[in-house]
Design a protein around this motif. Structure first.
Motif, mmCIF file in Angstrom:
data_model
loop_
_atom_site.group_PDB
_atom_site.id
_atom_site.type_symbol
_atom_site.label_atom_id
_atom_site.label_comp_id
_atom_site.label_asym_id
_atom_site.label_seq_id
_atom_site.Cartn_x
_atom_site.Cartn_y
_atom_site.Cartn_z
ATOM 1 N N THR A 179 -9.643 0.623 -5.170
ATOM 2 C CA THR A 179 -8.718 -0.628 -4.817
ATOM 3 C C THR A 179 -9.689 -2.023 -4.776
ATOM 4 O O THR A 179 -11.316 -1.261 -5.111
ATOM 5 C CB THR A 179 -8.359 -0.750 -3.164
ATOM 6 N N GLY A 239 0.702 -1.342 0.314
ATOM 7 C CA GLY A 239 -0.158 -0.239 -0.199
ATOM 8 C C GLY A 239 0.514 1.214 -0.112
ATOM 9 O O GLY A 239 2.209 0.787 0.640
ATOM 10 N N THR A 240 0.258 2.257 -1.240
ATOM 11 C CA THR A 240 0.879 3.746 -0.974
ATOM 12 C C THR A 240 0.991 4.202 0.166
ATOM 13 O O THR A 240 2.042 4.641 1.639
ATOM 14 C CB THR A 240 0.753 4.240 -1.798
ATOM 15 N N THR A 273 3.388 -1.408 -3.986
ATOM 16 C CA THR A 273 3.224 0.047 -4.346
ATOM 17 C C THR A 273 3.885 0.121 -5.839
ATOM 18 O O THR A 273 5.051 0.131 -5.802
ATOM 19 C CB THR A 273 2.637 0.547 -2.966
ATOM 20 N N TYR A 282 -1.590 7.289 -3.443
ATOM 21 C CA TYR A 282 -2.037 6.268 -4.591
ATOM 22 C C TYR A 282 -3.155 7.103 -5.042
ATOM 23 O O TYR A 282 -2.823 6.777 -6.678
ATOM 24 C CB TYR A 282 -2.365 4.608 -4.156
#
Length: 408
Positions: A240, A114-115, A137, A187
C-alpha cells in the motif's frame, strides 16, 4: 332517464385522478434510506492509520456528491453521504458498518476501502441484504454474484493485474529471478495468487523469495535488504502507498537495480512516486485503467477537462496529482449513474439490478478502450488494463489494452 352529466364527469375525473395517483404511488418504491427528498449513502474509509493516503478517495466522493446536490440532486433527491473512519482496522469497520446500517439507516454502502475491512463485513452486508457496492479494493472475491449477490467491486481485480505482469515476465524475461514483497492479508495474498497462477508450473521456480510484512510495522527497509540478498533481478512490489514509497527509496539507497513491478493501488504520482523521489522511480512498471491526471497529454481530453473543472471548482483542496482523486471521481460518477437509472424505484434490490446492467459506461476517467460492463453473472465492472512505465515525472503507456481472464 335522467343522467347527471356533471356528477358523472366529476366521478370520472375523480376515478382518473385516483388511478393516476395510485399509479404514481405504485411507481415510487423506497427501502430504508430513500425518500422523495434524499438518498442516504454510507461509506467507510481509512482517514487515519497505515492506509490513510487513501482517505482522499472518500473526500473526493463527498465533494462530487455535494456538486450533484448543488445541481439539484438525483431525480430531485439529495445524496446524504455519511462517511466514517475505520483506520483500516477490520473490527472498527464492523462497528461502523453496523452503525450505518442499523442506526443511520443508509440505503446502501458505497466505496468502502480495503480488502481486510470489506472482508470483515462481507457476510454481514449480504445477510442484511444491503448493497455493498463498488468497494474500493480489487480482491477477486467481490465478483461472486451467486454466493454474495449484494457485493460488487469496481476496479480491475488484483489477480488479473499480476497475471498480466506474469505474462510480460515470461515473454520478456524468461530467465528472471523474482523476489516478491507482499502485505500479509487478503489483499497481498490475492495479488500473489495471480502472480503464481500467471507464471504457471514452470514459472513458480522463478520466484526466489516471497517475503511478507505486517501493516503494523513502521518500516519495510529490512525486508528490502533481505530480498536484495537473493540476487533477484525482478522485484514484485505488492504494498500500500506508505510502504510502496519506502520500498522505492530503500531500493535506490542500497543500489539494487531489479526490474520493479509496482501494484496499481500504489501507482499514484502524488502519494507514492513524488514522496519517494522521481529520480528513484524511473522505469518502474505498473498497470493502469485510469487516465493519469499528472500527464499533460490529457489536457484537451473531454472527460479529463470535466475532472479538472470539478477539482478546481468543487474540490480545490484536493491534489490533482493524487491518483485517489481520479478513483473517487470515477466511482462516484458510476454510483450516480446507477441511482439515476433507478428512477423512483429506490429499493436495494433495484440498485443491485441496475448496477448489474451497466453497458459500456464511461465515467470520463478510464483509459481509451476501457469501459464499465456488468451483468447478473459478472460483478467485475472493469476488467481491462494497460501496462505503464514511469519516465521523467509521469507514467507512459505501452503495449495493448489487455483483458483479464480471471472470473469470480
Amino acid at each position: 332517464m335522467h343522467v347527471n352529466y356533471a356528477r358523472l364527469a366529476a366521478a370520472t375525473a375523480f376515478a382518473v385522478v385516483a388511478a393516476s395517483s395510485s399509479g404514481a404511488l405504485a411507481q415510487k418504491k423506497y427501502d430504508t434510506g430513500a425518500t422523495d427528498k434524499e438518498i442516504k449513502v454510507g461509506n467507510i474509509m481509512p482517514y487515519s492509520g497505515p492506509a490513510s493516503a487513501y482517505g482522499v478517495i472518500g473526500k473526493t466522493e463527498a465533494a462530487y456528491f455535494k456538486m450533484i446536490n448543488d445541481k439539484g440532486g438525483i431525480n430531485g433527491r439529495k445524496i446524504n453521504f455519511i462517511s466514517y473512519d475505520d483506520a483500516y482496522s477490520p473490527p472498527k469497520t464492523v462497528e461502523q458498518a453496523r452503525k450505518l446500517v442499523e442506526s443511520d439507516d443508509v440505503l446502501l454502502l458505497f466505496g468502502t476501502l480495503g480488502t481486510p475491512p470489506n472482508s470483515a463485513i462481507h457476510k454481514y452486508m449480504n445477510a442484511k441484504k444491503v448493497p455493498q457496492l463498488f468497494v474500493a479494493t480489487g480482491a477477486t472475491k467481490w465478483n461472486d454474484p451467486k454466493h454474495f449477490p449484494w457485493t460488487m467491486g469496481w476496479q480491475p481485480n488484483y489477480q488479473s493485474e499480476t497475471q498480466i505482469y506474469a505474462k510480460y515476465i515470461m515473454k520478456m524475461m524468461p530467465n528472471a529471478k523474482i523476489a516478491v514483497l507482499y502485505q500479509n492479508d487478503d489483499y497481498g495474498k490475492d495479488y500473489l495468487k495471480g502472480l503464481t497462477d500467471g507464471l504457471g508450473a514452470k514459472g513458480k521456480s522463478m520466484i526466489v523469495m516471497e517475503e511478507s510484512y505486517e501493516t503494523s510495522e513502521p518500516t519495510i527497509d529490512n525486508h528490502i535488504v533481505k530480498l536484495k540478498s537473493t540476487g533477484a533481478d525482478v522485484f514484485i512490489n505488492i504494498t500500500t502507498p506508505k510502504f510502496a514509497a519506502q520500498a522505492i527509496k530503500k531500493i535506490a539507497e542500497i543500489d539494487w537495480k531489479p526490474t520493479h513491478f509496482l501494484n496499481n493501488v500504489s501507482a499514484s504520482v502524488g502519494s507514492v512516486i513524488k514522496p519517494a523521489g522521481y529520480e528513484n522511480s524511473q522505469d518502474i512498471v505498473s498497470a493502469a485503467y485510469l487516465k493519469d491526471a499528472s500527464d499533460p497529454s490529457w489536457n484537451d481530453d473531454p472527460g479529463m477537462k470535466e475532472f479538472y473543472a470539478f477539482m478546481k471548482k468543487d474540490f480545490p483542496e484536493g491534489n490533482v496529482l493524487d491518483g485517489g482523486t481520479v478513483v473517487g471521481y470515477g466511482a462516484a460518477r458510476t454510483l450516480v449513474e446507477v441511482l439515476t437509472k433507478c428512477g423512483d424505484n429506490l429499493t436495494r434490490a433495484n440498485i443491485m439490478k441496475q448496477a448489474a446492467s451497466l453497458k459500456d459506461f464511461k465515467p470520463g476517467v478510464l483509459l481509451p478502450g476501457i469501459a464499465i460492463n456488468t451483468s447478473p453473472t459478472d460483478f467485475a465492472p472493469i476488467s481491462q488494463l494497460q501496462l505503464i512505465r514511469f519516465k521523467g515525472e509521469k507514467w507512459e503507456r505501452f503495449g495493448d489494452i489487455i483483458s483479464a481472464d480471471v472470473g469470480g
